[in-house]
Design a protein around this motif. Sequence first.
Motif, PDB file in Angstrom:
ATOM      1  N   SER A  54      39.149  25.899  45.952  1.00 35.10           N
ATOM      2  CA  SER A  54      39.347  27.184  46.376  1.00 35.10           C
ATOM      3  C   SER A  54      39.492  28.296  45.018  1.00 35.10           C
ATOM      4  CB  SER A  54      40.700  27.350  47.221  1.00 35.10           C
ATOM      5  OG  SER A  54      40.860  28.777  47.439  1.00 35.10           O
ATOM      6  N   LEU A  55      40.044  27.849  44.180  1.00 36.14           N
ATOM      7  CA  LEU A  55      40.132  28.714  43.037  1.00 36.14           C
ATOM      8  C   LEU A  55      38.693  28.879  42.401  1.00 36.14           C
ATOM      9  CD1 LEU A  55      41.744  30.084  40.723  1.00 36.14           C
ATOM     10  CD2 LEU A  55      41.854  27.922  39.316  1.00 36.14           C
ATOM     11  N   LEU A  56      37.913  27.783  42.355  1.00 31.50           N
ATOM     12  CA  LEU A  56      36.584  27.895  41.826  1.00 31.50           C
ATOM     13  C   LEU A  56      35.593  28.941  42.686  1.00 31.50           C
ATOM     14  CD1 LEU A  56      35.530  24.374  41.005  1.00 31.50           C
ATOM     15  CD2 LEU A  56      36.013  26.091  39.483  1.00 31.50           C
ATOM     16  N   PHE A  57      35.973  28.930  44.144  1.00 30.07           N
ATOM     17  CA  PHE A  57      35.316  29.662  44.976  1.00 30.07           C
ATOM     18  C   PHE A  57      35.754  31.448  44.640  1.00 30.07           C
ATOM     19  CE2 PHE A  57      33.384  26.238  47.083  1.00 30.07           C
ATOM     20  CZ  PHE A  57      32.642  26.634  48.193  1.00 30.07           C
ATOM     21  N   ASN A  58      36.946  31.428  44.638  1.00 33.25           N
ATOM     22  CA  ASN A  58      37.535  32.893  44.478  1.00 33.25           C
ATOM     23  C   ASN A  58      37.207  33.384  43.092  1.00 33.25           C
ATOM     24  OD1 ASN A  58      40.592  31.675  45.943  1.00 33.25           O
ATOM     25  ND2 ASN A  58      38.849  32.654  46.825  1.00 33.25           N
ATOM     26  N   ILE A 109      39.231  44.653  40.997  1.00 34.78           N
ATOM     27  CA  ILE A 109      38.529  43.303  41.200  1.00 34.78           C
ATOM     28  C   ILE A 109      39.027  41.955  40.414  1.00 34.78           C
ATOM     29  CG2 ILE A 109      36.552  41.862  41.151  1.00 34.78           C
ATOM     30  CD1 ILE A 109      34.852  43.848  42.289  1.00 34.78           C
ATOM     31  N   ILE A 110      39.322  42.686  38.972  1.00 35.42           N
ATOM     32  CA  ILE A 110      39.809  41.883  38.220  1.00 35.42           C
ATOM     33  C   ILE A 110      41.356  41.179  38.309  1.00 35.42           C
ATOM     34  CG2 ILE A 110      40.640  41.089  35.678  1.00 35.42           C
ATOM     35  CD1 ILE A 110      38.059  43.032  35.055  1.00 35.42           C
ATOM     36  N   ILE A 111      41.984  42.013  39.093  1.00 33.91           N
ATOM     37  CA  ILE A 111      43.385  41.890  39.395  1.00 33.91           C
ATOM     38  C   ILE A 111      43.491  40.460  40.273  1.00 33.91           C
ATOM     39  CG2 ILE A 111      43.561  43.378  41.457  1.00 33.91           C
ATOM     40  CD1 ILE A 111      46.069  42.896  38.465  1.00 33.91           C
ATOM     41  N   GLU A 112      42.462  40.180  40.986  1.00 35.88           N
ATOM     42  CA  GLU A 112      42.316  39.002  41.698  1.00 35.88           C
ATOM     43  C   GLU A 112      42.512  37.695  40.928  1.00 35.88           C
ATOM     44  OE1 GLU A 112      39.134  39.325  44.514  1.00 35.88           O
ATOM     45  OE2 GLU A 112      39.364  41.294  44.687  1.00 35.88           O
ATOM     46  N   ALA A 113      41.839  37.774  39.747  1.00 37.24           N
ATOM     47  CA  ALA A 113      41.995  36.794  38.987  1.00 37.24           C
ATOM     48  C   ALA A 113      43.290  36.112  38.751  1.00 37.24           C
ATOM     49  CB  ALA A 113      41.362  37.022  37.631  1.00 37.24           C
ATOM     50  N   ALA A 126      45.869  36.562  40.513  1.00 37.51           N
ATOM     51  CA  ALA A 126      46.221  35.998  41.742  1.00 37.51           C
ATOM     52  C   ALA A 126      45.775  34.522  42.383  1.00 37.51           C
ATOM     53  CB  ALA A 126      45.774  36.934  42.927  1.00 37.51           C
ATOM     54  N   ASN A 127      44.480  34.503  41.871  1.00 39.61           N
ATOM     55  CA  ASN A 127      44.005  32.992  42.096  1.00 39.61           C
ATOM     56  C   ASN A 127      44.537  32.090  41.361  1.00 39.61           C
ATOM     57  OD1 ASN A 127      42.234  33.869  44.184  1.00 39.61           O
ATOM     58  ND2 ASN A 127      40.772  34.600  42.605  1.00 39.61           N
ATOM     59  N   LYS A 151      47.208  45.018  45.786  1.00 43.75           N
ATOM     60  CA  LYS A 151      46.148  44.129  45.768  1.00 43.75           C
ATOM     61  C   LYS A 151      46.201  42.613  45.326  1.00 43.75           C
ATOM     62  CE  LYS A 151      41.618  43.448  46.146  1.00 43.75           C
ATOM     63  NZ  LYS A 151      40.642  44.063  45.295  1.00 43.75           N
ATOM     64  N   PHE A 152      47.108  42.470  44.265  1.00 45.04           N
ATOM     65  CA  PHE A 152      47.311  41.112  43.758  1.00 45.04           C
ATOM     66  C   PHE A 152      48.115  40.301  45.045  1.00 45.04           C
ATOM     67  CE2 PHE A 152      50.724  38.257  42.261  1.00 45.04           C
ATOM     68  CZ  PHE A 152      50.168  37.560  41.338  1.00 45.04           C
ATOM     69  N   PHE A 153      48.797  40.759  45.759  1.00 46.69           N
ATOM     70  CA  PHE A 153      49.751  40.049  46.311  1.00 46.69           C
ATOM     71  C   PHE A 153      48.717  39.751  47.693  1.00 46.69           C
ATOM     72  CE2 PHE A 153      53.416  41.068  44.240  1.00 46.69           C
ATOM     73  CZ  PHE A 153      54.054  39.610  44.271  1.00 46.69           C
ATOM     74  N   ILE A 154      47.992  40.718  48.218  1.00 47.99           N
ATOM     75  CA  ILE A 154      47.096  40.608  49.490  1.00 47.99           C
ATOM     76  C   ILE A 154      45.662  39.431  49.161  1.00 47.99           C
ATOM     77  CG2 ILE A 154      45.304  42.413  49.030  1.00 47.99           C
ATOM     78  CD1 ILE A 154      47.052  41.148  52.408  1.00 47.99           C
ATOM     79  N   THR A 155      45.554  39.591  47.941  1.00 46.41           N
ATOM     80  CA  THR A 155      44.546  38.527  47.485  1.00 46.41           C
ATOM     81  C   THR A 155      45.058  37.193  47.576  1.00 46.41           C
ATOM     82  OG1 THR A 155      43.429  40.310  45.886  1.00 46.41           O
ATOM     83  CG2 THR A 155      42.892  37.766  45.454  1.00 46.41           C
ATOM     84  N   LEU A 156      46.409  36.977  46.957  1.00 51.15           N
ATOM     85  CA  LEU A 156      46.867  35.780  46.988  1.00 51.15           C
ATOM     86  C   LEU A 156      47.107  35.404  48.507  1.00 51.15           C
ATOM     87  CD1 LEU A 156      48.522  33.451  45.812  1.00 51.15           C
ATOM     88  CD2 LEU A 156      50.559  34.974  45.886  1.00 51.15           C
ATOM     89  N   ALA A 157      47.330  36.023  49.340  1.00 50.85           N
ATOM     90  CA  ALA A 157      47.526  35.555  50.804  1.00 50.85           C
ATOM     91  C   ALA A 157      46.153  35.388  51.487  1.00 50.85           C
ATOM     92  CB  ALA A 157      48.230  36.838  51.540  1.00 50.85           C
ATOM     93  N   TYR A 158      45.092  36.316  51.070  1.00 51.27           N
ATOM     94  CA  TYR A 158      43.804  36.172  51.817  1.00 51.27           C
ATOM     95  C   TYR A 158      43.129  34.699  51.278  1.00 51.27           C
ATOM     96  CZ  TYR A 158      39.411  37.916  53.473  1.00 51.27           C
ATOM     97  OH  TYR A 158      37.766  37.815  54.034  1.00 51.27           O
ATOM     98  N   ASN A 159      43.252  34.592  49.922  1.00 51.42           N
ATOM     99  CA  ASN A 159      42.473  33.600  49.543  1.00 51.42           C
ATOM    100  C   ASN A 159      43.090  32.092  50.127  1.00 51.42           C
ATOM    101  OD1 ASN A 159      40.449  35.264  48.407  1.00 51.42           O
ATOM    102  ND2 ASN A 159      41.427  35.073  46.358  1.00 51.42           N
TER     103      ASN A 159
END
Length: 558
Positions: free
Chosen positions: A230-234, A386-390, A392-393, A440-448
């Motif tokens: 999942s981390l690779l996908f994200n 977008i980068i803030i998602e990294a 989170a992953n 954005k960080f926490f919603i990315t964590l939840a979504y992924n």
Amino acid sequence: MDPEKSKDSEVTVDDILQILGPFGKFNIYNYVLILFPVLLAGMYSSVYNFEAMDLRYKCSTPECEDPEVNFTIPHLEDGSPSKCLRYAFFNVTDTNSTQGNDTCSPHYFDTSSEIECDSYVYFEEHSIVKEFNLGCQDWKRSLVGTVHNAGFFISIPLTGLISDRFGRRLALVFASVANGVFGVIRAFSLNYEMFIVLEFLEPALGGGVYTACFVLALELVGPKGRVFVSLLFNTMFILGGVTVTLLSWWLQSWRYLLLVIYIPAILVFFYLWTLTESFRWLFSKGLYEEGLNVLSRCEKVNKATVPKDHYDQVEKNAMKQRDARKCEVLATNQSTFKQLLLSPMIWKRLFTCSFLWTTSTLVYYGLSINAIELSGNSYLNYIVVIIIEAPANVCKLICLDRFGRKRVIATAFMMTGIILIAYGFLPGGNWSTAFYLGGKFFITLAYNSLYIFAAEVFPTNYRTTLLAICSTIGRIGSAVAPQTPLLSRFYEFLPTLVFGVMSALSGILVLTLPETNNQKLPDSLKEAQEQDKHRDREDIGDRQPGETERRVDTKTKL
């Protein structure tokens, strides 16, 4: 794995995968192939933001085209010229006085009368706003994102049905090639109407590529490898978003941008001969020999050694499960799908996962879209969000296996809710920006994390279909997200307030689902139902020993 396991207990596919290893040459080869369409999907999910990006323009005033003058157009409170209004021009009857630039004078413009523009002068031309003359028609710009995301209502269930009936590989190829074909055609759109139709058709037929790739990759690894996959996908999805942003910034042409990112998707057609089919899907369809051949090929490439009796036991177990489903169908006179539809447990999980998905897409895409409207460079703003998602992953990789799916996802949703509700009470500045990025960080964590969690609560034979239903209903959020900036006309922080309330509700709903951490993927409805029993046993285990003993004693007496 214990070599004596075959003698003491049943051998499962996950036991064989543990011997084969999660990241051997065979796995890496397939992951590389699967992750390429995921990179492209990351581009396609963001490209509409740049196709329909707002431009710098002003009213055209044929009576005075001098760009240095400021008396032909009213100015806003912040001092910037109005895009959509101009001052009315006095009727001039003396034709001699209107020759040359004689009319380019303040006394020819009525500053007490503001009228709408008839035409516009564009200072940029890298989006459809200039090409199709969409000046001051923001609803047409926002409609592009809504129409794009509306296409997923068709593609995700369609891809799910193809995946469950004809295989994961064919579903992946179909969706990716459809993306490529309609994306390339869209680059040659002649008008807005043609563009908007193709903007819908491309995701309508190809939008399910991410789900198809994810399910295939998930079924190629054991429980321990799911979070890393999942981390690779994200990560690839993030790279796709950053890549399309940089390409748009560099090319400054929406037509060239579409050609560059969509042509590679057509090459995925050759995956029909190069990509491995899911052995879990082959087993679920009774194709035992083909499924065992995939595992055997993996064994040879990875240079691992699997006892032959393990394959025999896995085949017997797969046949036993398939026969059990057939007997259950005959006994109840219902197909497996009808049994799923009549299962309250499935309906509860469908509703819960669909609501979680809707919240995730609404908040995730809503925050991304609004980032472009923030002050500063639009491209850099989007890249930062977008980068803030990294991180989170990375947080997901560390926490999901350590603390469990439920705790992590529930906490992420609750933190998103708290942060976004508080955001409306903060003054502008660094704290406001930090809270925005925190949301954005926490919603990315939840979504992924939800992608893993939802896939683990549904049975194999209809996993893609049920996952697709959740994702399709969840796309209501992404379809509405482009329209959320309009809420700020009523109250500046109403969009983030709505995001926060829905996130908090989702954090509570997560707690109704079973924990799936380190559990075997359910291959049947019965195994999926067993997850709830496992959750009940865990709940009992969490109570005090004395209370547990009293409950057990009560059940014994009953």
